[in-house]
Scaffold this active site. Structure first.
Site, mmCIF file in Angstrom:
data_model
loop_
_atom_site.group_PDB
_atom_site.id
_atom_site.type_symbol
_atom_site.label_atom_id
_atom_site.label_comp_id
_atom_site.label_asym_id
_atom_site.label_seq_id
_atom_site.Cartn_x
_atom_site.Cartn_y
_atom_site.Cartn_z
ATOM 1 N N HIS A 1 -21.050 -52.563 -46.459
ATOM 2 C CA HIS A 1 -21.341 -53.436 -45.252
ATOM 3 C C HIS A 1 -19.960 -54.163 -44.857
ATOM 4 O O HIS A 1 -19.111 -54.206 -45.864
ATOM 5 C CB HIS A 1 -22.440 -54.631 -45.925
ATOM 6 C CG HIS A 1 -22.030 -55.365 -46.839
ATOM 7 N ND1 HIS A 1 -22.206 -54.951 -48.212
ATOM 8 C CD2 HIS A 1 -21.499 -56.766 -47.038
ATOM 9 C CE1 HIS A 1 -21.732 -56.036 -49.142
ATOM 10 N NE2 HIS A 1 -21.488 -56.933 -48.437
ATOM 11 N N CYS B 1 -20.312 -64.144 -51.042
ATOM 12 C CA CYS B 1 -19.402 -63.186 -51.225
ATOM 13 C C CYS B 1 -18.696 -63.021 -49.831
ATOM 14 O O CYS B 1 -18.588 -63.837 -48.968
ATOM 15 C CB CYS B 1 -20.319 -61.878 -51.151
ATOM 16 S SG CYS B 1 -21.180 -61.357 -49.660
#
Length: 736
Positions: free
Chosen positions: A65, A245
């Site tokens: 991603h 993250c």
């Protein structure tokens, strides 16, 4: 999620044998749907994200991603591989691959949906149903959380070992399994919105002292409680966690879901703050205060980390939160049992101010934080530019500001040329002060979208001679305009260009109009009036102003009041040719700011018995901190004994500020302490002013501490003092 994934974005026979090939195959489907404008550029962004940390997860899942400017709208593509593809997971290759693409400026609603998917991936029923999906329509419907189409057929046994194994393990046919999992996925999608913001307590059984069964497992009589389960009648162990993250889309929310599930199974109360791309809502301070332990599962710095200071803490990467949450919960409980705690939070005002406060803070508190955010980013420019200008005057003389540009005339062997060079570099640095101030005030209010209009407004403030006051106004206006624009509902096709084109364009135009046409001239007039008032300060008025600034510098030792006085002084010299009054004010402010730490250092030297061993050690460091004009060097003393230290410091600071103004000392540098004495006008009287304030504060502190009951030395002579005397004394009420 209906607009994020369709059957055309699903490949149930993904034939790629590497993660790069898998990403390309799924990205090509996105490009074919017009959702990716530059395939190679998008794949480069995916590869860059993958290089930061592998995106393979335990359980056969890969989630490449990224956020990319080549993505037109948030999009999800799904691929199922029969052979499996290595995405770096510990337990082996992944057979379920999700390629998540978010625009560089994806809006909060779409990112929240993506976070919901990330949470669903922790649901084994959901992943089992995906492995069993017979066609692309069914798979897309499962991911969206829709009802499975009634035309869906059961998959053949050969559709994959994982599907066959999951169906046989459940003891039901594949069609029933797929439909049940679809229903579970739909429920998880809605439930995840609640669990993201609310504490995840143990189930009713856990709250009553029993361990909640894992999802899908029937509780049995006589089952052995899990290790660490809460005993009947006891308050459950409470944990707060933060997950984040680099991209803030997938791992952030998967780690949160994994920790929440493990918390339920362990019978603990666990609430997670997900610091993702969609922003984050700070946990209630009361929840943090009541927590028994903290878990950080992150790969980027935790924002506002000081909120969690002083508690048992486990600090790991975000993948550990996904793969071994139960172990992390056990670790933090063991640390709590051993009494291990993280370092306490630094003193207030010692770190840059973050943009948003607690939800309970009033507008006045938030306004102060926004202003201090701008000031904290401006101060390094003030320090660098001011010192360079001061050095330029010291080397080249006081007419160096009339020197021609060093681009046209520079002689390596002439001191004047070097002085002119330093002066001109410093002047350029000073040129950034007001734009940086305005830009980061707006940043404090509206995050990165506020930077452009803030900087533009600050630059306009310089153009119209509105100066420092104009920068303050421009920053607040820019932040407010951006916040207003962000509240407007925007059509989906425009969302990707909002932060790059629309918000900078509209906000800059509005701020520019207001600064040039509406409020710029009145602010410029006010700035001129302030400058004229400062230039007219003489005699008693100047001495009183010096005393007032000295009181402010020593009131909170680096806090908001201290920063107001310091900012007032630096604003006066933040020009290439400051007035004599402005330089006197700067000298008085720096002198007063040096007094508290130097006085504490002297007091611990002359009457060490009045201080604890830890304070005497801090006193040694305070010599250097005070000499360097770092007022925070006195904070440990003020925190331990505020009613004696702070008033004493204020008396000394007021005396020093008044004497500095009376002596007519001047200073062009905004920082440096004793190390910039050669740049001070009337340096010897200036040092006398500092010494007088230090002696006054020292005498008062020694006198007040000597009158205290009980005396600290009584604790120092106690045979048990070595073990716990110092901490105990530090925690005693000092006003008694």
């Amino acid at each position: 999620m209906s607009d994020m994934i369709t059957a055309d974005l699903v490949d149930l026979d993904l034939s790629a044998d590497t993660k790069e090939a898998a990403a390309r195959a799924l990205a090509e489907r996105m490009a074919a749907q017009g959702r990716v404008t530059d395939l190679e550029g998008f794949l480069a962004d995916v590869a860059a994200r993958e290089a930061q940390m592998p995106t393979g997860l335990d359980g056969g899942i890969g989630i490449p991603h990224c956020r990319s400017t080549h993505v037109t709208e948030p999009t999800l593509a799904f691929g199922r591989s029969a052979a499996g593809i290595d995405f770096g997971a510990v337990d082996g290759p992944a057979d379920l691959i999700f390629l998540i693409a978010a625009p560089a400026g994806a809006d909060d609603a779409h990112l929240t949906i993506l976070s919901s998917l990330a949470r669903q991936l922790m649901n084994t029923e959901f992943t089992s149903a995906l492995r069993a999906a017979p066609d692309t329509e069914t798979a897309a419907a499962l991911v969206r959380g829709d009802e499975v189409p009634s035309t869906a057929q059961a998959p053949e046994a050969s559709s994959g070992e994982g599907a066959q194994g999951d169906a046989s393990a459940e003891g039901v046919d594949s069609d029933a399994d797929a439909n049940a999992a679809a229903s579970a996925a739909q429920g998880a999608a809605s439930a995840s919105q609640d669990t993201a913001a609310a504490p995840v307590a143990a189930s009713a059984g856990a709250a009553a002292g029993t361990t909640a069964p894992a999802p899908g497992v029937t509780d049995q009589q006589g089952a052995t409680p899990a290790p660490g389960a809460t005993a009947p009648g006891e308050r459950p162990f409470r944990i707060v966690a933060v997950t984040s993250c680099p991209t803030g889309i997938a791992h952030t929310y998967m780690a949160a879901e994994s920790l929440e599930n493990a918390g339920r199974e362990a019978g603990v109360e666990l609430v997670v703050e997900t610091q993702g791309s969609a922003g984050f809502t700070r946990l209630d301070p009361a929840v943090i205060a009541a927590a028994d332990g903290v878990i950080f599962a992150h790969d980027v710095p935790v924002r506002d980390k000081d909120r969690f200071a002083g508690k048992p803490t486990v600090d790991v990467g975000v993948k550990a939160g996904i793969n071994r949450p139960a172990e992390l919960i056990t670790d933090v409980r063991e640390k709590a049992a051993r009494g291990e705690r993280s370092a306490p939070a630094p003193a207030p005002g010692s770190t840059p101010v973050e943009r948003a406060g607690d939800s309970t803070e009033g507008y006045g508190t938030k306004l102060r934080k926004w202003l201090m955010s701008g000031v904290s980013y401006m101060v390094p420019f003030v320090a660098a530019g001011g010192l360079l200008i001061a050095l330029g005057f010291a080397i080249g003389g006081y007419k160096i500001n009339k020197a021609p540009s060093v681009m046209d005339h520079f002689v390596w062997t002439q001191a004047d040329s070097w002085g002119a060079l330093l002066f001109q570099i410093g002047a350029v640095a000073f040129g950034f002060l007001v734009p940086v101030l305005a830009g980061y005030i707006a940043y404090g209010m509206a995050d990165r979208p506020g930077l452009v209009p803030g900087f533009v407004g600050g630059a306009i403030s310089l153009t119209i001679n509105a100066g420092f006051l104009g920068g303050l106004a421009a920053g607040l206006i820019a932040g407010g305009v951006v916040l207003a624009i962000q509240k407007v509902r925007i059509p989906a096709p425009l969302r990707g260009i909002m932060p790059v084109v629309v918000i900078p364009l509209i906000s800059s135009a509005i701020v520019g109009f207001l600064m040039f046409v509406v409020i710029g001239k009145p602010i410029a007039t006010a700035q001129k009036g302030l400058t004229d008032w400062l230039n007219g300060l003489t005699g008693t008025n100047a001495v009183l102003l010096g005393a007032l600034l000295g009181l402010m510098m020593c009131f909170d030792l680096g806090g908001p009041v201290n920063k107001v006085a310091y900012t007032f002084a630096t604003a006066g010299i933040a020009v290439s040719n400051p007035s004599d009054s402005a330089m006197k004010i700067m000298a008085a402010v720096m002198a007063a700011g040096m007094v508290p730490p130097l006085a504490m250092a002297l007091a611990t030297t002359v009457r060490g018995k009045l201080f604890t061993p830890a304070e005497r050690e801090n006193g040694k460091a305070a010599w250097v901190l005070g000499a360097s004009f770092i007022s925070e060097g006195a904070i440990p003393f003020a925190a331990a004994d505020p009613l004696r230290v702070i008033p004493s410091a204020m008396v000394g600071g007021a005396l020093t500020g008044a004497l500095s103004m009376a002596f007519g000392a001047t200073l062009r540098a905004p920082h440096g302490g004793i190390f910039v004495v050669p740049l001070i006008g009337n340096p010897f009287p200036y040092l006398i002013a500092i010494a007088a304030g230090v002696c006054a504060t020292t005498a008062l502190v020694v006198l007040l501490k000597g009158m205290r009951k009980p005396a600290p030395e009584a604790t120092a002579t106690d045979p048990t003092a070595n073990g716990a005397g110092t901490p105990k004394e530090t925690q005693q009420p000092v006003a008694a």
